[in-house]
Design an enzyme around this catalytic site. Structure first.
Site, short mmCIF file in Angstrom:
data_model
loop_
_atom_site.label_atom_id
_atom_site.label_comp_id
_atom_site.label_asym_id
_atom_site.label_seq_id
_atom_site.Cartn_x
_atom_site.Cartn_y
_atom_site.Cartn_z
N ASN A 7 0.88 -1.18 0.00
CA ASN A 7 0.00 0.00 0.00
C ASN A 7 0.91 1.23 0.00
O ASN A 7 1.47 1.60 1.03
CB ASN A 7 -0.88 -0.05 1.26
CG ASN A 7 -1.86 1.11 1.32
OD1 ASN A 7 -1.81 2.02 0.49
ND2 ASN A 7 -2.73 1.07 2.30
N ARG A 90 -2.48 -2.05 -3.56
CA ARG A 90 -3.71 -1.29 -3.34
C ARG A 90 -3.69 -0.02 -4.20
O ARG A 90 -2.68 0.70 -4.21
CB ARG A 90 -3.81 -0.89 -1.86
CG ARG A 90 -5.03 -0.06 -1.60
CD ARG A 90 -4.96 0.66 -0.30
NE ARG A 90 -6.12 1.53 -0.18
CZ ARG A 90 -6.12 2.67 0.47
NH1 ARG A 90 -5.05 3.08 1.08
NH2 ARG A 90 -7.21 3.39 0.54
N HIS A 179 -13.11 2.38 -0.07
CA HIS A 179 -13.08 1.33 0.98
C HIS A 179 -13.73 0.04 0.48
O HIS A 179 -14.24 -0.76 1.29
CB HIS A 179 -13.86 1.76 2.24
CG HIS A 179 -13.31 2.97 2.93
ND1 HIS A 179 -14.12 3.96 3.41
CD2 HIS A 179 -12.05 3.35 3.23
CE1 HIS A 179 -13.39 4.90 3.98
NE2 HIS A 179 -12.12 4.55 3.87
N ARG A 240 -12.60 15.74 6.60
CA ARG A 240 -13.36 16.01 5.36
C ARG A 240 -14.79 16.42 5.68
O ARG A 240 -15.40 15.85 6.59
CB ARG A 240 -13.40 14.74 4.48
CG ARG A 240 -12.07 14.41 3.87
CD ARG A 240 -12.15 13.10 3.09
NE ARG A 240 -10.95 12.33 3.35
CZ ARG A 240 -10.89 11.00 3.27
NH1 ARG A 240 -11.93 10.30 2.92
NH2 ARG A 240 -9.75 10.38 3.51
N GLU A 385 -8.40 -5.35 5.02
CA GLU A 385 -8.31 -5.00 3.60
C GLU A 385 -7.15 -5.71 2.92
O GLU A 385 -7.24 -6.11 1.76
CB GLU A 385 -8.16 -3.47 3.46
CG GLU A 385 -9.44 -2.75 3.88
CD GLU A 385 -9.28 -1.27 4.09
OE1 GLU A 385 -8.87 -0.86 5.20
OE2 GLU A 385 -9.58 -0.51 3.16
#
Ligand code: AMP
Length: 400
Positions: A7, A90, A179, A240, A385
């Protein structure tokens, strides 16, 4: 069979080496501050953690250090690089260019270059990470696994924005979500845990972390998700804004003299929980501040739970009911107050929490937290993940 999951961020690289027979993590860690002074290398294996300041001027240098450590006689977990059967990378954004995990080929990497500006902070880093691994392991199959991949089953009326259609055609402006690997993993785990066929279940998965998204899953397929063209949309998050009337953003920009790019930085980095509370983006800090009487921290937490509840309610409508609600990621797995507030007054939907089970939910394992008379199951499931990326790598590279 062993799969390395990578990642890559712009100055970081997270890695995990997974044994696919047992699905156990053999080693994992992080390279931080790549290309910056005081690079830091973290390696966890055999129940121990090694942390070292090592010069890592490039991602290639970082990958070399990872491989050297994995194969080190003293602390390594494999004898040679040949034991790594595949590498899964990823990738944050796919646009419509990639609708499923894709084998790394020169053609695929050309397409990756073309969609770089869909996620200007993340996708270029993934390209650098792939190239760094290819330089060290040119003959090992590699697969690109996209955060957006799980969401391509959404119907057009769910993923389209009501803008001039030609802009969808020209620029592929639409909802992509994010996600995806996490939503897919926890939906599958929920079915497994309940001993049910995933095809028969209506599930709402709540990935609540620093970035948060909520997904409606019917028969194992995503039918809607809260994030949009980018991960800025949906519930308010750490920094955010989440959903906002664009005209309000334009009004702030006008008054504060921001250009579009500054506005986007503002909405991504200075809003959300941090912007409302003025305290922190971290839910632990917010809870502590709220408990001490900080009303803006209380407001931020209330807004988050309210937005989560609204998405759950709307997705129950989308799914024509719900069988299972899943909470996952940093907040979803750990913050019982957020879970309770998000599911408050939902008896009409058949959702009732057991307050004791929720407050005493064990960490690191699947747990059921609904009341005995709740029609809907409420599960807390630790996400994984990396495991999904490793599984997709095995499948796409036809390693099984
Ligand atoms: P993630 O992005 O999944 O790593 O989640 C990060 C968020 O999870 C941060 O807001 C943390 O405050 C929150 N978090 C992590 N551990 C806990 C905890 N024990 N209690 C409450 N929130 C937590």
């Amino acid at each position: 069979m062993k799969i390395l999951v990578i990642n890559s961020g712009s100055s970081s690289l997270k890695y995990q080496l997974i044994d696919m027979e047992t699905e156990n993590v053999l080693a994992k860690g992080l390279c931080e501050r790549i290309g910056i002074a005081n690079s830091n290398f973290v390696y966890k294996a055999h129940g121990q953690t090694i942390e070292q300041q090592i010069d890592m001027p490039t991602h290639e240098a970082a990958v070399k250090i990872v491989l050297d450590t994995l194969t080190d006689k003293r602390v390594g977990v494999i004898k040679s690089m040949d034991e790594i059967d595949g590498v899964g990378h990823r990738v944050v954004a796919s646009g419509e260019a990639f609708k499923k995990p894709t084998l790394v080929t020169p053609e695929a990497m050309k397409l990756m270059e073309e969609i770089k500006d869909l996620a200007p902070l993340h996708n270029p880093a993934a390209i650098v990470g792939v190239n760094a691994c290819l330089a060290q392991m040119p003959h090992t199959p590699m697969v690109l696994v996209f955060d957006t991949g799980f969401h391509f089953t959404m119907p057009d009326y769910a993923y389209m924005y009501a803008v001039d259609y030609s802009h969808y055609e020209k620029y592929k402006i639409r909802r992509y979500g994010a996600h995806g690997t996490s939503h897919k993993y926890v939906a599958e785990e929920a079915a497994k845990y309940l001993g049910k066929d995933l095809c028969d279940l209506k599930i709402i998965t709540c990935h609540l972390g620093n970035g948060s998204s909520i997904t409606a899953v019917k028969g194992g397929k995503c039918v809607d998700t809260s994030m949009g063209f980018t991960p800025l949309a949906g519930v308010p998050m750490g920094t955010r804004s989440g959903d906002i009337d664009f005209a309000a953003a334009e009004y702030i920009a006008e008054k504060e003299g921001m250009d579009v790019s500054e506005m986007l930085t503002y909405l991504n980095k200075k809003c959300g929980m941090l912007g409302i509370s003025g305290v922190s983006s971290d839910f632990r800090d917010l809870s502590a501040a709220a408990e001490e009487g900080n009303d803006r921290a209380r407001l931020a937490l209330d807004m988050f739970a309210y937005a989560t509840k609204k998405y759950i309610g709307s997705y129950a409508a989308v799914l024509n009911g719900v069988d299972v609600i899943v909470f996952t990621a940093g907040i979803g797995e750990n913050d019982d107050k957020v879970r309770a507030a998000s599911l408050k007054d939902m008896e009409y939907l058949g959702v009732k929490l057991d307050d004791y089970k929720n407050a005493h939910c064990p960490r690191g394992t699947v747990a059921e937290i609904q009341a005995d008379d709740s029609r809907v199951k409420v599960l807390v499931i630790p996400t994984n993940e990396e495991l999904v990326i490793a599984r997709e790598t095995v499948q796409e590279a036809k390693l099984a």
